[in-house]
Write a protein that holds these residues in place. Structure first.
Motif, PDB file in Angstrom:
ATOM      1  N   SER A   2      77.377 -25.693 -13.928  1.00 17.95           N
ATOM      2  CA  SER A   2      77.458 -24.740 -15.017  1.00 17.95           C
ATOM      3  C   SER A   2      77.030 -25.218 -16.544  1.00 17.95           C
ATOM      4  O   SER A   2      76.514 -26.363 -16.400  1.00 17.95           O
ATOM      5  CB  SER A   2      79.023 -24.301 -15.254  1.00 17.95           C
ATOM      6  OG  SER A   2      79.606 -25.707 -15.641  1.00 17.95           O
ATOM      7  N   SER A   3      76.972 -24.391 -17.401  1.00 15.55           N
ATOM      8  CA  SER A   3      76.532 -24.611 -18.617  1.00 15.55           C
ATOM      9  C   SER A   3      77.056 -26.165 -19.215  1.00 15.55           C
ATOM     10  O   SER A   3      78.216 -26.243 -19.371  1.00 15.55           O
ATOM     11  CB  SER A   3      76.650 -23.344 -19.822  1.00 15.55           C
ATOM     12  OG  SER A   3      76.102 -22.499 -19.222  1.00 15.55           O
ATOM     13  N   PRO A   4      76.405 -27.037 -19.706  1.00 18.85           N
ATOM     14  CA  PRO A   4      76.973 -28.106 -19.990  1.00 18.85           C
ATOM     15  C   PRO A   4      77.574 -28.143 -21.283  1.00 18.85           C
ATOM     16  O   PRO A   4      77.137 -27.471 -22.230  1.00 18.85           O
ATOM     17  CB  PRO A   4      75.562 -29.213 -20.118  1.00 18.85           C
ATOM     18  CG  PRO A   4      74.387 -28.229 -20.259  1.00 18.85           C
ATOM     19  CD  PRO A   4      74.822 -26.894 -19.733  1.00 18.85           C
ATOM     20  N   ARG A   5      78.808 -28.556 -21.466  1.00 20.30           N
ATOM     21  CA  ARG A   5      79.516 -28.600 -22.685  1.00 20.30           C
ATOM     22  C   ARG A   5      79.297 -30.064 -23.403  1.00 20.30           C
ATOM     23  O   ARG A   5      79.219 -30.142 -24.667  1.00 20.30           O
ATOM     24  CB  ARG A   5      80.849 -28.252 -22.393  1.00 20.30           C
ATOM     25  CG  ARG A   5      81.635 -28.518 -23.741  1.00 20.30           C
ATOM     26  CD  ARG A   5      83.012 -28.343 -23.698  1.00 20.30           C
ATOM     27  NE  ARG A   5      83.716 -28.633 -25.065  1.00 20.30           N
ATOM     28  CZ  ARG A   5      85.066 -28.573 -25.012  1.00 20.30           C
ATOM     29  NH1 ARG A   5      85.966 -28.228 -24.249  1.00 20.30           N
ATOM     30  NH2 ARG A   5      85.700 -28.836 -26.340  1.00 20.30           N
ATOM     31  N   ASP A 246      79.573 -33.296 -28.182  1.00 22.28           N
ATOM     32  CA  ASP A 246      80.210 -32.020 -27.775  1.00 22.28           C
ATOM     33  C   ASP A 246      79.237 -30.894 -28.380  1.00 22.28           C
ATOM     34  O   ASP A 246      79.111 -30.539 -29.481  1.00 22.28           O
ATOM     35  CB  ASP A 246      81.579 -32.022 -28.817  1.00 22.28           C
ATOM     36  CG  ASP A 246      82.104 -30.542 -28.505  1.00 22.28           C
ATOM     37  OD1 ASP A 246      81.414 -29.660 -28.021  1.00 22.28           O
ATOM     38  OD2 ASP A 246      83.245 -30.462 -28.780  1.00 22.28           O
ATOM     39  N   ASP A 299      80.307 -30.114 -17.635  1.00 23.94           N
ATOM     40  CA  ASP A 299      80.947 -29.383 -18.447  1.00 23.94           C
ATOM     41  C   ASP A 299      82.713 -29.970 -18.469  1.00 23.94           C
ATOM     42  O   ASP A 299      83.584 -29.189 -18.788  1.00 23.94           O
ATOM     43  CB  ASP A 299      81.190 -28.159 -17.996  1.00 23.94           C
ATOM     44  CG  ASP A 299      81.427 -27.760 -16.553  1.00 23.94           C
ATOM     45  OD1 ASP A 299      81.574 -29.029 -15.840  1.00 23.94           O
ATOM     46  OD2 ASP A 299      81.669 -26.788 -15.958  1.00 23.94           O
ATOM     47  N   ARG A 300      82.985 -31.258 -17.924  1.00 25.94           N
ATOM     48  CA  ARG A 300      84.531 -31.449 -17.642  1.00 25.94           C
ATOM     49  C   ARG A 300      84.309 -32.647 -18.724  1.00 25.94           C
ATOM     50  O   ARG A 300      83.579 -33.115 -19.408  1.00 25.94           O
ATOM     51  CB  ARG A 300      84.155 -32.344 -16.188  1.00 25.94           C
ATOM     52  CG  ARG A 300      84.170 -31.567 -15.315  1.00 25.94           C
ATOM     53  CD  ARG A 300      85.195 -30.546 -14.728  1.00 25.94           C
ATOM     54  NE  ARG A 300      86.372 -31.304 -14.434  1.00 25.94           N
ATOM     55  CZ  ARG A 300      86.426 -31.705 -12.999  1.00 25.94           C
ATOM     56  NH1 ARG A 300      85.464 -31.341 -12.042  1.00 25.94           N
ATOM     57  NH2 ARG A 300      87.782 -32.386 -12.501  1.00 25.94           N
ATOM     58  N   GLU A 339      78.202 -34.261 -12.794  1.00 25.10           N
ATOM     59  CA  GLU A 339      77.293 -34.351 -13.917  1.00 25.10           C
ATOM     60  C   GLU A 339      75.557 -34.184 -13.286  1.00 25.10           C
ATOM     61  O   GLU A 339      75.509 -35.094 -12.384  1.00 25.10           O
ATOM     62  CB  GLU A 339      77.384 -35.421 -14.830  1.00 25.10           C
ATOM     63  CG  GLU A 339      78.648 -35.141 -15.631  1.00 25.10           C
ATOM     64  CD  GLU A 339      80.169 -35.755 -14.868  1.00 25.10           C
ATOM     65  OE1 GLU A 339      81.135 -35.614 -15.514  1.00 25.10           O
ATOM     66  OE2 GLU A 339      79.992 -36.314 -13.551  1.00 25.10           O
ATOM     67  N   ARG A 372      69.169 -29.594 -22.784  1.00 21.40           N
ATOM     68  CA  ARG A 372      70.402 -29.450 -22.208  1.00 21.40           C
ATOM     69  C   ARG A 372      71.195 -28.650 -23.277  1.00 21.40           C
ATOM     70  O   ARG A 372      72.086 -27.835 -22.953  1.00 21.40           O
ATOM     71  CB  ARG A 372      71.275 -30.772 -21.949  1.00 21.40           C
ATOM     72  CG  ARG A 372      70.462 -31.395 -20.526  1.00 21.40           C
ATOM     73  CD  ARG A 372      70.542 -30.772 -19.247  1.00 21.40           C
ATOM     74  NE  ARG A 372      69.868 -29.587 -19.128  1.00 21.40           N
ATOM     75  CZ  ARG A 372      68.388 -29.684 -18.927  1.00 21.40           C
ATOM     76  NH1 ARG A 372      67.763 -30.941 -18.982  1.00 21.40           N
ATOM     77  NH2 ARG A 372      67.870 -28.543 -18.448  1.00 21.40           N
ATOM     78  N   ALA A 376      73.524 -25.065 -23.325  1.00 29.51           N
ATOM     79  CA  ALA A 376      74.892 -24.947 -23.596  1.00 29.51           C
ATOM     80  C   ALA A 376      75.779 -23.741 -24.134  1.00 29.51           C
ATOM     81  O   ALA A 376      74.956 -22.755 -24.603  1.00 29.51           O
ATOM     82  CB  ALA A 376      75.143 -26.219 -24.554  1.00 29.51           C
TER      83      ALA A 376
END
Length: 379
Positions: A2-5, A246, A299-300, A339, A372, A376
């Protein structure tokens, strides 16, 4: 994925015969981990070198849209009040200063430099303050009118009014590394870039360096020997470093502009890999580039790989890469967080966790990281 946080940046850096970061006694900073004393580089030291770098082509100040910032107890004195002197009577300028000090530094700030917190303000905030001070000075006929006008002016002013209509009011340094203002909590800026203290993967390697300075003008009649005798400490080490970005937080601090945030990440990756946090440049030449840089996008919740070096290992790059790879594989097997990863390495040993990772150059790694950011989620 999913979209990287988050972007997680892991590094291994080598330095030899250097004194990178000293404590109050002049010795190298240390920490004990896994029962072994390690040499340490503080996160404050690392961040300052990345923030203050001027000559590197990827220095943050070279970015389009860069906004400068300054950290000091004397921001009001040097950037707001002193420029008025010579243009307006000193008694008027002196009457204005206490209200500006209190606005920026809090209720006791007019008691002197030592009563103030060291703060970071951006160029837009300082420019606004300087313009307001000049307007008050222009409208005042004497010290009493200046004092009264400044007190009335301050009643309706706070950090929010200083920041209006500015994309990066606190400057890029605050957008990256945050800001805490005890006099006005609403002025606080959360740091989207989280930096760990770097430490050696092995036990500390240090020795005292006895050195002398000879007086070139001494004659044969003078006593022989050194004119100055001193001792310092030198250390060598392979340091593990860890940085988390972040991404939604960074984008928010860049006023929602993903393009600016992506350029910041691109340059920051270069700075982390290439800018050395070293003092004593003339006597130790403490320059080094990352032996390994692993970047993960996910995203974790982030997690450091410092556990790979809980047990001190030999001072050997290939051994360190092997331990890092094993630890990463165990984490993948246990948590399955998925990741996306890229890395660069000078080691003979490759990272093979998760079935192998793409090995690339620093240029490609920075470009991948910047992309990336564009993927996000918004804050």
């Amino acid at each position: 994925m999913s979209s990287p946080r988050f972007l997680q940046i892991h590094t291994l850096h080598s330095y030899t015969a250097a004194l990178l970061n000293r404590d109050d006694t002049g010795l190298a900073k240390r920490l004990t981990y896994g029962g072994a004393s390690r040499t340490r580089i503080s996160s404050q030291c690392l961040k300052r070198h990345w923030r203050m770098e001027k000559d590197d082509p990827h220095a943050l100040r070279h970015l389009a849209g860069y906004v400068d910032s300054f950290r000091s107890r004397e921001l009001v004195t040097l950037r707001v009040i002193d420029p008025l002197r010579g243009h307006y009577p000193d008694e008027i300028v002196n009457a204005l200063e206490p209200e500006f000090q209190i606005l920026v530094y809090g209720d006791k700030a007019d008691k002197g430099k030592k009563s103030r917190q060291t703060l970071l303000l951006g160029e837009p905030e300082l420019t606004w303050l300087a313009q307001e001070a000049a307007a008050l000075a222009q409208a005042s006929s004497d010290a009493d009118s200046a004092k009264k006008a400044a007190a009335e002016w301050r009643k309706s002013k706070n950090y929010k009014t200083m920041s209006e209509n500015a994309a990066l009011p606190g400057g890029l340094a605050a957008a990256l590394f945050g800001r805490m203002v005890t006099s006005d909590p609403a002025a606080n800026i959360d740091a989207p870039v989280h930096v760990a203290h770097a430490f050696t993967v092995h036990e500390e390697e240090a020795e005292g360096d006895y050195f002398t300075a000879v007086d070139d003008l001494k004659t044969d009649e003078d006593d022989g020997g050194a004119d100055t005798i001193q001792e310092t400490e030198l250390t060598s080490g392979l340091f593990y470093g860890y940085v988390v970005i972040d991404l939604p937080g960074l984008i928010a601090n860049c006023s929602g502009d993903k393009e600016i945030a992506a350029r910041v990440v691109h340059n920051l990756v270069h700075l982390i890999a290439e800018v050395s946090p070293g003092a004593k440049l003339g006597s130790t030449a403490p320059y080094g580039r990352a032996d390994l840089m692993l970047i993960e996008a996910g995203d974790r919740q982030p997690r450091s790989l410092a556990g790979a070096f809980r047990r001190a290992i030999p001072h050997d790059l290939d051994h360190a890469v092997t331990e890092l790879d094993r630890h990463l594989a165990r984490l993948d097997q246990t948590y399955e967080t998925g990741e996306a990863r890229r890395y660069l390495s000078l080691a003979d040993t490759d990272l093979t966790a998760a079935g192998g990772l793409e090995k690339t150059s620093l240029k490609a790694l920075a470009e991948w990281s910047a992309e990336r950011v564009k993927d996000a989620p918004d804050a």
